[in-house]
Design a protein around this motif. Structure first.
Motif, PDB file in Angstrom:
ATOM      1  N   ALA A  52      40.902  28.931  38.208  1.00 26.05           N
ATOM      2  CA  ALA A  52      40.711  29.143  36.768  1.00 26.05           C
ATOM      3  C   ALA A  52      41.022  30.590  36.420  1.00 26.05           C
ATOM      4  O   ALA A  52      40.880  31.479  37.261  1.00 26.05           O
ATOM      5  CB  ALA A  52      39.283  28.809  36.377  1.00 26.05           C
ATOM      6  N   PRO A  53      41.468  30.866  35.177  1.00 30.08           N
ATOM      7  CA  PRO A  53      41.764  32.250  34.807  1.00 30.08           C
ATOM      8  C   PRO A  53      40.500  33.102  34.826  1.00 30.08           C
ATOM      9  O   PRO A  53      39.391  32.597  34.620  1.00 30.08           O
ATOM     10  CB  PRO A  53      42.326  32.120  33.395  1.00 30.08           C
ATOM     11  CG  PRO A  53      41.880  30.786  32.909  1.00 30.08           C
ATOM     12  CD  PRO A  53      41.707  29.927  34.097  1.00 30.08           C
ATOM     13  N   LEU A  54      40.677  34.377  35.062  1.00 29.37           N
ATOM     14  CA  LEU A  54      39.537  35.279  35.168  1.00 29.37           C
ATOM     15  C   LEU A  54      39.171  35.824  33.801  1.00 29.37           C
ATOM     16  O   LEU A  54      40.041  36.047  32.961  1.00 29.37           O
ATOM     17  CB  LEU A  54      39.896  36.445  36.083  1.00 29.37           C
ATOM     18  CG  LEU A  54      40.231  36.071  37.520  1.00 29.37           C
ATOM     19  CD1 LEU A  54      40.665  37.305  38.273  1.00 29.37           C
ATOM     20  CD2 LEU A  54      39.041  35.422  38.174  1.00 29.37           C
ATOM     21  N   ASP A  55      37.853  36.035  33.564  1.00 28.33           N
ATOM     22  CA  ASP A  55      37.470  36.769  32.375  1.00 28.33           C
ATOM     23  C   ASP A  55      37.260  38.231  32.717  1.00 28.33           C
ATOM     24  O   ASP A  55      38.064  39.071  32.389  1.00 28.33           O
ATOM     25  CB  ASP A  55      36.226  36.146  31.754  1.00 28.33           C
ATOM     26  CG  ASP A  55      36.594  35.442  30.453  1.00 28.33           C
ATOM     27  OD1 ASP A  55      37.625  35.814  29.874  1.00 28.33           O
ATOM     28  OD2 ASP A  55      35.863  34.547  30.031  1.00 28.33           O
ATOM     29  N   PHE A  56      36.173  38.496  33.454  1.00 26.66           N
ATOM     30  CA  PHE A  56      35.935  39.884  33.844  1.00 26.66           C
ATOM     31  C   PHE A  56      36.432  40.106  35.251  1.00 26.66           C
ATOM     32  O   PHE A  56      36.221  39.263  36.129  1.00 26.66           O
ATOM     33  CB  PHE A  56      34.445  40.214  33.798  1.00 26.66           C
ATOM     34  CG  PHE A  56      34.018  40.767  32.472  1.00 26.66           C
ATOM     35  CD1 PHE A  56      34.478  41.996  32.044  1.00 26.66           C
ATOM     36  CD2 PHE A  56      33.153  40.051  31.658  1.00 26.66           C
ATOM     37  CE1 PHE A  56      34.081  42.509  30.826  1.00 26.66           C
ATOM     38  CE2 PHE A  56      32.756  40.564  30.439  1.00 26.66           C
ATOM     39  CZ  PHE A  56      33.215  41.789  30.019  1.00 26.66           C
ATOM     40  N   GLU A  57      37.071  41.220  35.463  1.00 21.57           N
ATOM     41  CA  GLU A  57      37.403  41.621  36.821  1.00 21.57           C
ATOM     42  C   GLU A  57      36.960  43.078  36.965  1.00 21.57           C
ATOM     43  O   GLU A  57      37.447  43.949  36.238  1.00 21.57           O
ATOM     44  CB  GLU A  57      38.894  41.494  37.071  1.00 21.57           C
ATOM     45  CG  GLU A  57      39.297  41.974  38.442  1.00 21.57           C
ATOM     46  CD  GLU A  57      40.234  40.972  39.094  1.00 21.57           C
ATOM     47  OE1 GLU A  57      41.117  40.474  38.391  1.00 21.57           O
ATOM     48  OE2 GLU A  57      40.062  40.698  40.306  1.00 21.57           O
ATOM     49  N   VAL A  58      36.016  43.296  37.855  1.00 22.18           N
ATOM     50  CA  VAL A  58      35.432  44.627  38.016  1.00 22.18           C
ATOM     51  C   VAL A  58      35.769  45.098  39.408  1.00 22.18           C
ATOM     52  O   VAL A  58      35.570  44.357  40.372  1.00 22.18           O
ATOM     53  CB  VAL A  58      33.903  44.571  37.824  1.00 22.18           C
ATOM     54  CG1 VAL A  58      33.269  45.917  38.138  1.00 22.18           C
ATOM     55  CG2 VAL A  58      33.572  44.123  36.413  1.00 22.18           C
ATOM     56  N   SER A  59      36.320  46.320  39.509  1.00 20.99           N
ATOM     57  CA  SER A  59      36.553  46.814  40.864  1.00 20.99           C
ATOM     58  C   SER A  59      36.099  48.256  41.020  1.00 20.99           C
ATOM     59  O   SER A  59      36.359  49.095  40.156  1.00 20.99           O
ATOM     60  CB  SER A  59      38.028  46.672  41.241  1.00 20.99           C
ATOM     61  OG  SER A  59      38.826  47.096  40.181  1.00 20.99           O
ATOM     62  N   ASN A  60      35.401  48.484  42.101  1.00 19.98           N
ATOM     63  CA  ASN A  60      34.913  49.815  42.502  1.00 19.98           C
ATOM     64  C   ASN A  60      34.186  50.530  41.367  1.00 19.98           C
ATOM     65  O   ASN A  60      34.412  51.702  41.109  1.00 19.98           O
ATOM     66  CB  ASN A  60      36.064  50.688  42.993  1.00 19.98           C
ATOM     67  CG  ASN A  60      36.851  49.994  44.080  1.00 19.98           C
ATOM     68  OD1 ASN A  60      37.936  49.463  43.822  1.00 19.98           O
ATOM     69  ND2 ASN A  60      36.270  49.946  45.262  1.00 19.98           N
ATOM     70  N   LEU A  61      33.311  49.810  40.704  1.00 21.43           N
ATOM     71  CA  LEU A  61      32.601  50.395  39.565  1.00 21.43           C
ATOM     72  C   LEU A  61      31.468  51.297  40.050  1.00 21.43           C
ATOM     73  O   LEU A  61      30.689  50.919  40.925  1.00 21.43           O
ATOM     74  CB  LEU A  61      32.028  49.273  38.687  1.00 21.43           C
ATOM     75  CG  LEU A  61      31.472  49.735  37.355  1.00 21.43           C
ATOM     76  CD1 LEU A  61      32.603  50.082  36.414  1.00 21.43           C
ATOM     77  CD2 LEU A  61      30.594  48.659  36.739  1.00 21.43           C
TER      78      LEU A  61
END
Lengths: 362, 677
Positions: free
Chosen positions: A20-29
């Motif tokens: 499924a398509p992504l809504d939030f993508e968080v990296s190295n926050l």
């Protein structure tokens, strides 16, 4: 005899809904509070220090530490941790109500960190709404005006915004209370107003910051059911913050467990209960009624050679407690299938062991 | 309460021994120095004497009046401000007081004014305050002072409008920006420590005398409350609401208008109430720079010692204070209940009633512009002169019949306390007194307060008014000691008993809304003009605020601490002296600070009724141009005394607060609490 648990490579892996398509993508926050915060997040050597060391050496408080995860469209993603674990800071970072110190956030493919203040306001007005622990209602506005507030901010005229607000009020079960003021409502009702206000903007994503922690247990159960119903009807993406494991298991498609600002484990409810990543999570989930959370795939055993043909089958994602009648009513072990593949069998002993809460003998 | 005194004072003394003995030692040394050096280096200055500095200030005054028509700063800046303020005041003066044509009747005569203000009171408040307003404004006519009351009303209204126009935006700014707050707060603190009196001379120099400068002085005095309370209201909005509004994507303007201002509304209306009361108080005092109205009636009567006339005018001021206070208080309550609790039907009824009332107002205004009886309050209905003579007669009788009591009390205290203390302050060499003051400042307030005090004392000497300043300081200290004694006794009773609190609080609230001026009148009637009169008026004026702060401090002592003391068998007296008073020490120090400020401002006003010293110098400066410079210098000296007393007691308060473990502020940190297993 031990079941073959899925490996821990699930950590941070693509969401269970797969594809499924992504809504939030968080990296190295990162979020560090304090005068020196910017330096710490960019400084490699500081990054390796623990939160306690950073606090001691610089006086800065590390609230979110190098977190990466993604939320799929339509998913209910729960962030769980004890108070002070940084989960409320994390959810505020998603729409930059709290400015992250470092890291990348993208929503629906757009870089949230790159938005200017005006674009950020547009994002908050249309795409992402939030429900707060202490409601955050305006005490001098009626229920109707509170619900219509977000649309008013957006610049929508009275007729249209009140029509929308009335619809949403109906939706959350507040019909008849439009003219009341927040202080005339119970806590549960006030949170329904908060929920309606968030829904009125028809956002893609709803953020919940411990929305039901201030409510008493019965009301909390009603509101959880309400959220489940709304999610079923509207299919919105939800990011839900809680410190209550049962709430997390009840609502969450996937759960992220945080401690001291760090990610401990991400997974579905049965993955957390069935394969806790460490002592901390294990301790957390120890009180959970396993038979209500785990599915059959966690208790399958190898197919015995003497299995009579024509044994009944059950899907692997059946909750153990739901499988009780079928397994107990069958004279032989039941085949567990994942699609067309047989992954094993369950027998009465396996089911009863989980129901009785007897630990596995490894 | 005095049943078991012998033990507790001793234990109290042992607890605070070192500082107390130090102060006693200083005083003994002072007495010795006074005995040895009496009359030497006293820096005395007779009341008609002036110094070169005063003469130079006179010349400045002359230069200003000669050059104000040609100097651009005056022509464009000061005269511009004066003109703008005068134009606004002129509107209200023409409406309520007089026009320059024909019979010089106002645009709206008394009947129209009474109808109009009653309607406004009903619209912003309720029927009860509307009735009070009608009675109150009619009373001005009955007292024979309708015209004067309208002067006061028009000037107060002008000053309040300007205060709001300036104050609310500044308040919003200070509420939104930490940096603005850091700039504004010390300025307001400073403005509020100044006795209202001292604004007048410099303003008269810049803006001439008359209504515009009276309004400007009033704005300076009355704007701080609305600035403070607007800023407070803006800042006090719950963070959770602000965050929720942000999460909906509000911009700064939307956040302010839809959330912060509505949340601050109550606070702003409370500020408006305080501003109105301060404005009324100052407009009456501005009579000293030729502001017409009730204040001028009081001043004239005080100067001719006509207690009857002063009483009637004072009564009119009290009536106006009560009306304005009640109406603005009702307005703030209304702001709270307006939207809610009222059904559509009720709201419609109210609108219809107000509409009908408006028709009556229009009719009354029309009548007041048509008939003379409705334009000018008929003299035949006035009881002012009669009341004045009755009060005058009663005063004469009281002063005669009770002279044994009043005269003996006055003379006794004057001879036993006031005179010796004044002699000690003025008779000792100035450096001895200064050294004593600085030593006490060091012990009580600390190093910084001492440095400020040293600077203030040096400047007092520099402006040439050391002796007068010491007389004023003496009267202030005596009045403060008495005020604190009353304040602690009454405050403790009030803090311990909610019944007394309920009964006393409205009285204190009412007393605090009264303009400073009217406090002088009854005591002038009782004691005649004297330093004693000024001190008594100051004590009564300052007591309400001191009582309230002490009561609050006593009330805030945790019930558990009191319960614990009682459970160990402490008597009422022991509970007070060993638990409640020590725990309320910070409040008591704060009360002393406020008491000193209030007393000082009143002791100065007491210059009008024989208080003498700096207050007299200021008043004389207004009336005699040869003493203008001295009056201005006296104003400066008052400010210096105020700053010194404020700094010493304020740092004493801060020391107390930081010393008390219970009141130490929790460190604000967002440090995560370690997760518990």
């Amino acid at each position: 005899m031990r079941a073959t648990a899925p490996s821990r490579t699930q950590l941070g892996a693509p969401p269970a809904t797969g594809g499924a398509p992504l809504d939030f993508e968080v990296s190295n926050l990162w979020k560090v509070f304090g005068a020196d915060s910017a330096r710490i997040a960019s400084d490699e050597s500081m990054r390796s220090h623990s939160a306690a060391d950073i606090l001691a050496s610089t006086g800065c408080v590390t609230a979110v530490r190098d977190l990466s995860f993604s939320v799929a469209r339509g998913e209910v993603f729960v962030v769980m941790g004890l108070s002070g674990s940084g989960k409320s800071t994390l959810v505020r970072c998603l729409t930059r109500l709290i400015e992250p110190t470092a890291g990348a956030i993208s929503l629906d493919g757009h870089d949230v960190m790159a938005l200017n203040p005006k674009e950020l306001r547009e994002l908050r007005r249309r795409k992402v709404s939030m429900v707060f622990q202490h409601f955050g209602l305006l005490p001098f506005r009626s229920v109707l005006d509170n619900v219509a507030f977000g649309l008013e901010i957006r610049g929508i005229g009275p007729a249209e915004r009140y029509a929308t607000a009335r619809e949403v009020i109906e939706l959350v079960g507040l019909h008849g209370y439009e003219a009341r003021f927040p202080d005339q409502l119970s806590g549960g009702m006030q949170q329904r107003v908060g929920l309606a206000r968030a829904l009125a903007a028809d956002p893609d994503v709803l953020l919940f910051d411990e929305p039901f922690s201030a409510l008493d247990p019965l009301i909390r159960r009603d509101m959880q059911a309400e959220v489940i119903r709304l999610h079923r009807d509207m299919g919105k993406t939800m990011v839900f913050i809680t410190h209550d494991l049962n709430e997390a298991l009840k609502l969450g498609d996937r759960i992220l467990i945080m401690r001291n600002g760090e990610l401990v484990q991400i997974g579905t409810g049965d993955e957390l209960v069935g394969a806790p990543a460490d002592e901390y999570v294990a301790d957390f989930v120890s009180d959970v009624a396993r038979s209500h959370v785990l599915t059959l795939k966690w208790v399958v055993t190898d197919v015995p050679h003497d299995l009579p043909s024509g044994a009944s089958t059950l899907p692997a994602n059946t909750i153990i407690s739901d499988a009780i009648p079928a397994v107990l009513g069958s004279s032989s072990p039941v085949l567990v299938v994942d699609g067309d593949t047989v992954i094993g069998v369950v027998d009465r002993d396996a089911i009863l062991r989980e129901v009785a809460g007897v630990p596995h003998i490894c | 309460m005095t049943t078991t005194p012998p033990r507790s004072p001793r234990t109290l003394a042992t607890r605070i021994r070192p500082r107390t003995w130090l102060i006693v030692g200083i005083i003994v040394a002072w007495l010795l120095a006074w005995r040895l050096l009496d009359g030497l280096w006293t820096l005395s200055l007779q009341s008609a004497e002036v110094t070169p500095l005063h003469l130079w200030l006179n010349e400045v005054n002359v230069w200003v009046s000669n050059n104000r028509d040609s100097n651009p700063v005056f022509v464009y800046l000061f005269d511009g401000i004066r003109g703008a303020v005068g134009a606004l005041a002129g509107v209200f003066i023409a409406l309520f007081v007089k026009t320059d044509v024909g019979l010089q009747l106002p645009e709206i005569g008394w009947l129209g004014v009474v109808a109009l203000v009653t309607w406004v009171a009903a619209a912003v408040g309720n029927l009860r305050v509307a009735l009070l307003t009608a009675v109150g404004f009619t009373a001005f006519g009955v007292l024979g002072l309708f015209g004067d009351a309208m002067w006061t009303f028009a000037l107060t209204l002008t000053a309040v409008i300007i205060s709001c126009l300036i104050g609310i935006p500044i308040g919003i700014w200070a509420g939104l920006s930490r940096r603005a707050e850091a700039v504004v707060t010390p300025v307001l603190d400073f403005m509020q420590t100044l006795p209202s009196f001292v604004y007048l001379a410099p303003l008269a120099l810049l803006f001439l005398i008359g209504p515009p400068s009276a309004v400007i002085a009033t704005v300076i005095y009355a704007a701080p409350p609305i600035i403070r309370l607007t800023a407070h209201g803006i800042r006090a909005g719950p963070a959770t609401i602000g965050e929720a509004v942000d999460s909906l994507g509000a911009n700064r303007r939307q956040r302010l208008w839809t959330t912060l201002l509505p949340l601050a509304r109550n606070s702003i209306v409370v500020g408006l109430n305080q501003t109105v009361m301060a404005a009324l108080s100052m407009v009456t005092i501005a009579a000293l720079i030729a502001a017409p109205g009730l204040g001028q009636r009081v001043v004239q009567a005080l100067q001719s010692l006509n207690v009857g006339n002063a009483f009637v005018a004072g009564l009119a001021i009290v009536v106006m204070a009560i009306v304005l206070d009640r109406v603005t208080t009702a307005a703030s309550r209304r702001a709270e209940i307006s939207a809610r609790h009222s059904t559509d039907a009720r709201r419609r009824r109210r609108v219809v009633a107000l509409g009908a009332g408006l028709l009556v107002v229009v009719g009354a205004v029309y009548a007041s512009r048509t008939f003379l009886w409705a334009a000018r309050f008929p003299d035949g209905l006035s009881i002012g002169p009669w009341l004045s003579s009755v009060v005058g007669g009663a005063t004469a009788w009281v002063q005669g019949a009770l002279s044994i009591l009043t005269a003996n009390l006055k003379d006794g205290i004057t001879i036993a306390i006031i005179n010796p203390f004044q002699a000690l302050l003025t008779g000792s060499p100035f450096f001895v007194v200064a050294a004593v003051i600085l030593a006490i400042a060091l012990i009580v307030g600390g190093v910084r307060a001492t440095v400020v005090s040293a600077l203030c004392l040096a400047l007092v000497i520099a402006v040439g008014l050391w002796e007068d300043a010491m007389v004023t300081l003496g009267a202030t200290l005596i009045a403060t000691v008495v005020t604190m004694a009353i304040g602690i006794v009454v405050g403790v009773v009030m803090g311990r008993s909610s019944r007394v609190d309920q009964w006393l609080r409205p009285v204190l609230d009412a007393a605090q809304t009264m303009p400073a001026f009217v406090y002088l009148i009854p005591f002038l009637g009782l004691f005649g003009p004297s330093r004693f009169t000024a001190i008594v008026a100051a004590v009564i004026y300052a007591s309400p605020v001191v009582i309230k702060i002490v009561a609050e401090g006593i009330g805030a002592v945790s019930a558990e601490a009191v319960e614990a003391a009682e459970s160990t068998g402490a008597s009422g007296w022991q509970t007070i002296t060993k638990v409640q008073l020590p725990l309320a020490a910070a409040s008591i120090t704060l009360a002393t600070n406020q008491g000193l400020i209030y007393v000082l401002s009143m002791v100065v006003v007491g210059g009008l009724v024989g208080g003498g010293a700096l207050g007299y110098d200021v008043v004389a400066g207004f009336s005699q141009s040869s003493l203008f410079g001295k009056g201005l210098a006296a104003g400066v000296a008052i400010v210096l005394l105020g700053i010194m007393l404020d700094r010493i007691t304020k740092s004493a308060t801060q020391r107390r607060v930081t010393r008390l473990p219970g009141t130490r502020r929790a460190r604000t940190s967002t440090a995560p609490i370690p997760a518990a297993h």
